[in-house]
Enzyme design. Structure first.
Site, PDB file in Angstrom:
ATOM      1  N   ILE A  42      25.693  84.556  72.859  1.00  0.00           N
ATOM      2  CA  ILE A  42      25.227  85.801  72.252  1.00  0.00           C
ATOM      3  C   ILE A  42      24.624  86.622  73.379  1.00  0.00           C
ATOM      4  O   ILE A  42      24.184  86.082  74.402  1.00  0.00           O
ATOM      5  CB  ILE A  42      24.210  85.566  71.103  1.00  0.00           C
ATOM      6  CG1 ILE A  42      22.954  84.826  71.591  1.00  0.00           C
ATOM      7  CG2 ILE A  42      24.849  84.802  69.966  1.00  0.00           C
ATOM      8  CD1 ILE A  42      21.899  84.681  70.488  1.00  0.00           C
ATOM      9  N   ASP A  43      24.618  87.932  73.212  1.00  0.00           N
ATOM     10  CA  ASP A  43      24.138  88.825  74.259  1.00  0.00           C
ATOM     11  C   ASP A  43      22.713  88.475  74.674  1.00  0.00           C
ATOM     12  O   ASP A  43      21.904  88.019  73.847  1.00  0.00           O
ATOM     13  CB  ASP A  43      24.155  90.281  73.778  1.00  0.00           C
ATOM     14  CG  ASP A  43      25.536  90.766  73.381  1.00  0.00           C
ATOM     15  OD1 ASP A  43      26.521  90.111  73.764  1.00  0.00           O
ATOM     16  OD2 ASP A  43      25.609  91.795  72.688  1.00  0.00           O
ATOM     17  N   LYS A  44      22.411  88.737  75.926  1.00  0.00           N
ATOM     18  CA  LYS A  44      21.047  88.515  76.421  1.00  0.00           C
ATOM     19  C   LYS A  44      20.024  89.260  75.576  1.00  0.00           C
ATOM     20  O   LYS A  44      18.953  88.733  75.254  1.00  0.00           O
ATOM     21  CB  LYS A  44      20.947  88.976  77.881  1.00  0.00           C
ATOM     22  CG  LYS A  44      19.554  88.799  78.488  1.00  0.00           C
ATOM     23  CD  LYS A  44      19.490  89.306  79.918  1.00  0.00           C
ATOM     24  CE  LYS A  44      19.393  90.814  79.945  1.00  0.00           C
ATOM     25  NZ  LYS A  44      19.086  91.314  81.310  1.00  0.00           N
TER      26      LYS A  44
END
Length: 249
Positions: free
Chosen positions: A56-58
């Site tokens: 998942i995105d930072k």
């Protein structure tokens, strides 16, 4: 001010670890930012060697699964590849969709511009699909549920932006990155404008739920990740003012 923990443990056994991470943490190594804080390295101090099976995105908070050995990593990776894993995200966007349900099919190309953003590219992009559902509108914002069928980088953010909606406090895809403050949404607010802290100042996207098959027991498992403290404070305030709560269903 008390520091937000980098993660909390939702579930663990000898094969898998399920964590709820804060926004701002990478879940594995990143070639663009090799020195950025990483969840896997921190969690390995508690659990030992971990294998990332999805990303998942930072800037996204929420649920993440790690395998604890190579065989389980292979099994879980195959589940993601075959799209049998069900993922549910919650996000807050600017504006009010005219739709209740929307399915977006747009091919996406990661690292498609100078800012390393994902872009729609019908010739070189990979097939990407996201199902959206409007949970409810609250003042200038709306809560949206997103269920990505594929797992492209920034998929939810791009698919929303291509349909005219940007997630609040998005530093990459939104034209409005300013933090959300209670003074801007609550009538007759009487606080000190110089002392006020934002309710939310980071990307308003949370990986809320995931369902998959346990690699060893073959049991179908579903886990949910509570909102992080900042996003939950915003949820509660919007619920009080507008009577819409994304967790009330």
């Amino acid at each position: 001010m008390k520091k937000t923990p980098d993660y909390t443990t939702i579930y663990q056994d000898n094969e898998i670890v399920v964590l709820n991470k804060r926004s701002g943490l990478l879940i594995a190594a990143d070639r663009y930012d090799p020195d950025a804080p990483r969840l896997d390295l921190e969690a390995e101090e508690e659990f030992g060697k971990l294998y990332a099976v999805h990303r998942i995105d930072k800037d996204t908070s929420g649920i993440i699964i790690y395998a604890r050995n190579a065989a389980v990593h292979k099994d879980l990776s195959m589940q993601f590849q075959e799209r049998t894993v069900e993922k549910t995200y919650h996000c807050l966007v600017h504006g009010h969709p005219l739709w209740t349900d929307l399915t977006v099919n747009l091919p996406l190309l990661p690292d498609g511009d100078a800012r390393h953003r994902t872009v729609v590219n019908k010739r070189q992009g990979k097939p990407s699909e996201t199902a959206f559902r409007l949970i409810g509108s609250c003042g200038p914002f709306s809560w949206i549920e997103a269920k990505p069928k594929t797992g492209r980088t920034h998929q939810i953010r791009v698919h929303l932006a291509e349909n005219g909606f940007c997630i609040v406090c998005d530093p990459l895809y939104s034209g409005n990155q300013k933090p959300i403050r209670l003074s801007e949404i609550k009538r007759n607010w009487r606080g000190d404008e110089f002392e006020e802290q934002p309710l939310l100042s980071r990307l308003g996207l949370h990986a809320y739920k995931i369902s998959f098959t346990h690699p060893i027991t073959k049991e179908r498992l579903t886990f949910t990740a509570p909102y992080q403290k900042d996003m939950d404070a915003l949820r509660k305030q919007l619920g009080k003012i507008y009577g819409v709560d994304p967790l009330s269903e």
